[in-house]
Design a protein around this motif. Sequence first.
Motif, mmCIF file in Angstrom:
data_model
loop_
_atom_site.group_PDB
_atom_site.id
_atom_site.type_symbol
_atom_site.label_atom_id
_atom_site.label_comp_id
_atom_site.label_asym_id
_atom_site.label_seq_id
_atom_site.Cartn_x
_atom_site.Cartn_y
_atom_site.Cartn_z
ATOM 1 N N MET A 1 0.850 -1.184 0.000
ATOM 2 C CA MET A 1 0.000 0.000 0.000
ATOM 3 C C MET A 1 0.886 1.233 0.000
ATOM 4 O O MET A 1 1.692 1.411 0.910
ATOM 5 C CB MET A 1 -0.900 -0.016 1.246
ATOM 6 C CG MET A 1 -1.845 -1.208 1.283
ATOM 7 S SD MET A 1 -2.412 -1.605 2.954
ATOM 8 C CE MET A 1 -1.022 -2.595 3.542
ATOM 9 N N TYR A 2 0.719 2.044 -1.014
ATOM 10 C CA TYR A 2 1.467 3.289 -1.124
ATOM 11 C C TYR A 2 0.493 4.420 -0.808
ATOM 12 O O TYR A 2 -0.595 4.491 -1.389
ATOM 13 C CB TYR A 2 2.029 3.457 -2.534
ATOM 14 C CG TYR A 2 2.938 2.325 -2.949
ATOM 15 C CD1 TYR A 2 4.293 2.348 -2.625
ATOM 16 C CD2 TYR A 2 2.442 1.232 -3.661
ATOM 17 C CE1 TYR A 2 5.126 1.301 -3.003
ATOM 18 C CE2 TYR A 2 3.270 0.185 -4.032
ATOM 19 C CZ TYR A 2 4.608 0.227 -3.703
ATOM 20 O OH TYR A 2 5.436 -0.810 -4.072
ATOM 21 N N ILE A 3 0.869 5.272 0.130
ATOM 22 C CA ILE A 3 0.016 6.391 0.520
ATOM 23 C C ILE A 3 0.839 7.674 0.487
ATOM 24 O O ILE A 3 2.064 7.641 0.576
ATOM 25 C CB ILE A 3 -0.608 6.173 1.914
ATOM 26 C CG1 ILE A 3 0.474 6.029 2.991
ATOM 27 C CG2 ILE A 3 -1.516 4.940 1.897
ATOM 28 C CD1 ILE A 3 -0.057 5.918 4.419
ATOM 29 N N THR A 4 0.128 8.804 0.356
ATOM 30 C CA THR A 4 0.839 10.077 0.258
ATOM 31 C C THR A 4 0.957 10.820 1.584
ATOM 32 O O THR A 4 1.712 11.782 1.665
ATOM 33 C CB THR A 4 0.151 11.000 -0.769
ATOM 34 O OG1 THR A 4 -1.223 11.151 -0.411
ATOM 35 C CG2 THR A 4 0.269 10.432 -2.176
ATOM 36 N N HIS A 5 0.223 10.380 2.606
ATOM 37 C CA HIS A 5 0.255 11.084 3.893
ATOM 38 C C HIS A 5 0.218 10.088 5.053
ATOM 39 O O HIS A 5 -0.586 9.154 5.047
ATOM 40 C CB HIS A 5 -0.949 12.023 4.041
ATOM 41 C CG HIS A 5 -1.000 13.080 2.999
ATOM 42 N ND1 HIS A 5 -0.156 14.170 2.989
ATOM 43 C CD2 HIS A 5 -1.791 13.211 1.906
ATOM 44 C CE1 HIS A 5 -0.423 14.925 1.949
ATOM 45 N NE2 HIS A 5 -1.410 14.364 1.271
ATOM 46 N N ALA A 6 1.036 10.317 6.052
ATOM 47 C CA ALA A 6 1.040 9.471 7.247
ATOM 48 C C ALA A 6 -0.316 9.501 7.948
ATOM 49 O O ALA A 6 -0.716 8.515 8.568
ATOM 50 C CB ALA A 6 2.144 9.922 8.207
ATOM 51 N N ARG A 7 -1.044 10.593 7.818
ATOM 52 C CA ARG A 7 -2.360 10.682 8.474
ATOM 53 C C ARG A 7 -3.358 9.654 7.929
ATOM 54 O O ARG A 7 -4.395 9.411 8.531
ATOM 55 C CB ARG A 7 -2.930 12.088 8.340
ATOM 56 C CG ARG A 7 -3.300 12.440 6.905
ATOM 57 C CD ARG A 7 -3.945 13.813 6.786
ATOM 58 N NE ARG A 7 -4.213 14.085 5.395
ATOM 59 C CZ ARG A 7 -3.592 15.007 4.674
ATOM 60 N NH1 ARG A 7 -2.671 15.772 5.226
ATOM 61 N NH2 ARG A 7 -3.907 15.172 3.411
ATOM 62 N N ASP A 8 -3.050 9.039 6.767
ATOM 63 C CA ASP A 8 -3.960 8.086 6.131
ATOM 64 C C ASP A 8 -3.693 6.635 6.526
ATOM 65 O O ASP A 8 -4.410 5.736 6.094
ATOM 66 C CB ASP A 8 -3.885 8.218 4.612
ATOM 67 C CG ASP A 8 -4.325 9.589 4.130
ATOM 68 O OD1 ASP A 8 -5.081 10.264 4.865
ATOM 69 O OD2 ASP A 8 -3.921 9.986 3.024
ATOM 70 N N VAL A 9 -2.684 6.397 7.357
ATOM 71 C CA VAL A 9 -2.314 5.035 7.735
ATOM 72 C C VAL A 9 -3.507 4.270 8.319
ATOM 73 O O VAL A 9 -3.789 3.136 7.922
ATOM 74 C CB VAL A 9 -1.129 5.040 8.723
ATOM 75 C CG1 VAL A 9 -0.939 3.678 9.380
ATOM 76 C CG2 VAL A 9 0.151 5.477 8.015
#
Length: 131
Positions: free
Chosen positions: A78-86
């Motif tokens: 899983m690639y995400i752009t923001h740590a807040r979305d973990v």
Amino acid sequence: MSGVRRVSTGAPWEEQFGYSRAVELPSGLVLVSGCTSVVDGEIVGGGPYEQAVNSFNVALGALGQLGLGRDDVVRTRMYITHARDVEEVGRAHKELFDTVRPAATMIIVSGFVDPSLVVEIEVEAFRGVPA
């Protein structure tokens, strides 16, 4: 490479950039290319949870074309752009794969080809995984 099966989902980038959505090797290993929440050329879902669910569904749809499903998944990325979305992306993963328990990795990246995208998913599956 003999015995390799390739799956297309008709996404315009597959033709434009010369790739397959999924490739099955003779060993039974299936590699699914990065999937985003783009359906019929439109981004579906604004938040990270919705985009993750939609991205996983794109990947699972490709596996379905090969006669495989969620229970055959052995690895997710899983690639995400923001740590807040973990938490939200992790929640989507748990809902889909809690009983499967694939190896999983979540990585924070600087961005995707469209800044509205916040999640991209890769999946690996294996044909014949023991129950």
